[in-house]
Design a protein around this motif. Structure first.
Motif, PDB file in Angstrom:
ATOM      1  N   THR A  43     -22.396   4.260 -41.995  1.00 48.98           N
ATOM      2  CA  THR A  43     -22.548   4.753 -40.582  1.00 48.98           C
ATOM      3  C   THR A  43     -22.797   6.167 -40.638  1.00 48.98           C
ATOM      4  O   THR A  43     -23.974   6.708 -39.939  1.00 48.98           O
ATOM      5  CB  THR A  43     -21.032   4.681 -39.781  1.00 48.98           C
ATOM      6  OG1 THR A  43     -20.634   3.397 -39.763  1.00 48.98           O
ATOM      7  CG2 THR A  43     -21.220   5.182 -38.467  1.00 48.98           C
ATOM      8  N   TYR A  44     -22.313   7.133 -41.124  1.00 46.98           N
ATOM      9  CA  TYR A  44     -22.619   8.557 -41.480  1.00 46.98           C
ATOM     10  C   TYR A  44     -24.164   8.680 -42.097  1.00 46.98           C
ATOM     11  O   TYR A  44     -24.765   9.419 -41.724  1.00 46.98           O
ATOM     12  CB  TYR A  44     -21.672   9.357 -42.507  1.00 46.98           C
ATOM     13  CG  TYR A  44     -20.430   9.609 -41.852  1.00 46.98           C
ATOM     14  CD1 TYR A  44     -20.246  10.534 -40.574  1.00 46.98           C
ATOM     15  CD2 TYR A  44     -19.110   9.050 -42.172  1.00 46.98           C
ATOM     16  CE1 TYR A  44     -19.425  10.917 -39.994  1.00 46.98           C
ATOM     17  CE2 TYR A  44     -17.943   9.342 -41.339  1.00 46.98           C
ATOM     18  CZ  TYR A  44     -18.315  10.322 -40.504  1.00 46.98           C
ATOM     19  OH  TYR A  44     -16.968  10.712 -39.531  1.00 46.98           O
ATOM     20  N   VAL A  47     -26.198   8.444 -39.044  1.00 49.83           N
ATOM     21  CA  VAL A  47     -26.494   9.572 -38.302  1.00 49.83           C
ATOM     22  C   VAL A  47     -26.986  10.777 -39.134  1.00 49.83           C
ATOM     23  O   VAL A  47     -27.780  11.434 -38.406  1.00 49.83           O
ATOM     24  CB  VAL A  47     -24.981  10.097 -38.215  1.00 49.83           C
ATOM     25  CG1 VAL A  47     -24.499  11.538 -37.421  1.00 49.83           C
ATOM     26  CG2 VAL A  47     -24.031   8.833 -37.304  1.00 49.83           C
ATOM     27  N   ASP A  48     -26.980  10.692 -40.206  1.00 51.28           N
ATOM     28  CA  ASP A  48     -27.941  11.953 -40.860  1.00 51.28           C
ATOM     29  C   ASP A  48     -28.979  11.668 -40.904  1.00 51.28           C
ATOM     30  O   ASP A  48     -29.884  12.580 -40.707  1.00 51.28           O
ATOM     31  CB  ASP A  48     -27.305  11.769 -42.542  1.00 51.28           C
ATOM     32  CG  ASP A  48     -27.734  12.857 -43.442  1.00 51.28           C
ATOM     33  OD1 ASP A  48     -27.441  14.154 -42.939  1.00 51.28           O
ATOM     34  OD2 ASP A  48     -28.510  12.776 -44.169  1.00 51.28           O
ATOM     35  N   ILE A  50     -30.802   9.996 -38.474  1.00 50.28           N
ATOM     36  CA  ILE A  50     -31.294  10.678 -37.131  1.00 50.28           C
ATOM     37  C   ILE A  50     -31.204  12.083 -36.860  1.00 50.28           C
ATOM     38  O   ILE A  50     -32.001  12.627 -36.390  1.00 50.28           O
ATOM     39  CB  ILE A  50     -30.097  10.173 -36.117  1.00 50.28           C
ATOM     40  CG1 ILE A  50     -30.053   8.313 -36.035  1.00 50.28           C
ATOM     41  CG2 ILE A  50     -30.415  10.622 -34.576  1.00 50.28           C
ATOM     42  CD1 ILE A  50     -29.290   7.723 -35.464  1.00 50.28           C
ATOM     43  N   HIS A  51     -30.368  12.831 -37.293  1.00 48.05           N
ATOM     44  CA  HIS A  51     -30.206  14.268 -37.339  1.00 48.05           C
ATOM     45  C   HIS A  51     -31.444  14.819 -38.183  1.00 48.05           C
ATOM     46  O   HIS A  51     -31.934  15.877 -37.748  1.00 48.05           O
ATOM     47  CB  HIS A  51     -28.987  14.833 -38.113  1.00 48.05           C
ATOM     48  CG  HIS A  51     -27.600  14.578 -37.130  1.00 48.05           C
ATOM     49  ND1 HIS A  51     -26.552  14.725 -37.682  1.00 48.05           N
ATOM     50  CD2 HIS A  51     -27.704  14.569 -35.844  1.00 48.05           C
ATOM     51  CE1 HIS A  51     -25.567  14.654 -36.648  1.00 48.05           C
ATOM     52  NE2 HIS A  51     -26.224  14.344 -35.504  1.00 48.05           N
ATOM     53  N   GLN A 225     -20.455  17.291 -32.800  1.00 43.71           N
ATOM     54  CA  GLN A 225     -21.683  17.567 -32.825  1.00 43.71           C
ATOM     55  C   GLN A 225     -21.954  19.327 -33.255  1.00 43.71           C
ATOM     56  O   GLN A 225     -22.389  19.659 -33.999  1.00 43.71           O
ATOM     57  CB  GLN A 225     -22.229  17.430 -31.757  1.00 43.71           C
ATOM     58  CG  GLN A 225     -22.497  15.903 -31.575  1.00 43.71           C
ATOM     59  CD  GLN A 225     -23.555  15.641 -30.335  1.00 43.71           C
ATOM     60  OE1 GLN A 225     -23.844  16.248 -29.642  1.00 43.71           O
ATOM     61  NE2 GLN A 225     -23.583  14.253 -30.357  1.00 43.71           N
ATOM     62  N   CYS A 228     -20.511  20.146 -36.484  1.00 41.72           N
ATOM     63  CA  CYS A 228     -21.588  19.610 -37.727  1.00 41.72           C
ATOM     64  C   CYS A 228     -22.844  20.546 -37.865  1.00 41.72           C
ATOM     65  O   CYS A 228     -23.351  20.656 -38.787  1.00 41.72           O
ATOM     66  CB  CYS A 228     -22.035  18.122 -37.206  1.00 41.72           C
ATOM     67  SG  CYS A 228     -20.957  16.859 -37.691  1.00 41.72           S
TER      68      CYS A 228
END
Length: 273
Positions: A43-44, A47-48, A50-51, A225, A228
């Protein structure tokens, strides 16, 4: 190959990986509990990607995350609980049920009305489930839907949002900010005590973090967010310090704090310019 055929192939691959005779030893020994860390990691990684706007890698990471769903469904099928098709059917039904303004005749005039209806439907779902579940508590809470396994900042934010929906919230920013300052003072008070009560200090630090999450929420910012981004900024600046120090033919360990602070300020000024 069609999407349906792709899914069928994936399910077949998963079944073969779990085959008791010819499957993969690692895959065969996994359980619901044992693959939880892998699910969180995948999952992370999504997310990574996408970022970082790494769209090519995102495609791969989404596949890895989908594999986690397939894995859980296969274990459930083996234990006679449910199968992948049941997962999809449940999702389809829920999406249609929670969007009556799209798949039904309901009309809402704002996003707030849509969100309110969403919460109403979710609450009814929990009540219905509670009536069918002999082990469910007779008392339902608006916090029941928040998983306890969520990361701390995310869970705090969700708890506060749920409480705000029933009016348990400040309607001005000042008392929220005052609460943060109050918690800072209480942390300092505990930290400076001799001898120090470590459990009490940890409790006060938790209160400060919770109050800070509330402050972020009232400012319309997602605390997870925000943190992060702060992590990314610190890491970027520290890596640049390492580069700058290396250009002087030195290591971080050979620099004192004053020198590192000076390099930090140089990096900050460089970014601002």
């Amino acid at each position: 190959m069609t999407a349906q055929n792709n899914i069928e192939q994936l399910l077949s691959i998963m079944s073969q990986l779990r085959d008791k005779e010819s499957g993969c030893p690692w895959d065969r020994k996994q359980t619901f509990d044992s693959i939880i860390p892998h699910t969180i990691e995948e999952t992370y990684e999504v997310v990574d990607a996408i970022h970082k706007k790494d769209w090519s890698n995102l495609k791969e990471e989404l596949g890895d995350l989908l594999f986690q769903v397939i894995f859980y469904a296969q274990i459930a099928k083996e234990e006679g609980l449910f199968g992948f098709n049941d997962v999809v059917d449940t999702l389809n039904e829920k999406l249609v049920r929670r969007h009556p303004h799209v798949f039904g005749d309901d009309v809402f005039s704002s996003e707030e009305e849509i969100a309110a209806n969403w919460d109403k439907v979710k609450q009814q779902e929990r009540l219905d489930k509670g009536l069918l579940d002999q082990y469910s508590s007779s008392q339902q809470s608006i916090l029941d839907s928040i998983p306890s396994a969520l990361p701390g900042l995310l869970r705090a934010n969700k708890i506060q949002k749920q409480c705000a929906k029933v009016g348990f919230d400040w309607d001005e920013l000042k008392p929220v900010a005052d609460k943060v300052n109050e918690e800072v003072a209480e942390v300092l008070e505990e930290a400076l005590k001799i001898p120090r009560d470590e459990d009490k200090l940890e409790e006060e630090l938790g209160d400060l973090l919770f109050a800070t999450v509330n402050f972020s929420r009232h400012l319309g910012k997602n605390p997870e967010q925000a943190l992060c981004k702060a992590n990314d900024k610190f890491e970027r600046r520290f890596r640049q310090i390492e580069v700058n120090v290396a250009k002087k033919h030195k290591t971080i360990q050979q620099c004192d704090l004053n020198e590192l602070d000076s390099e930090w300020e140089n990096v900050k000024r460089s970014e601002q310019n």
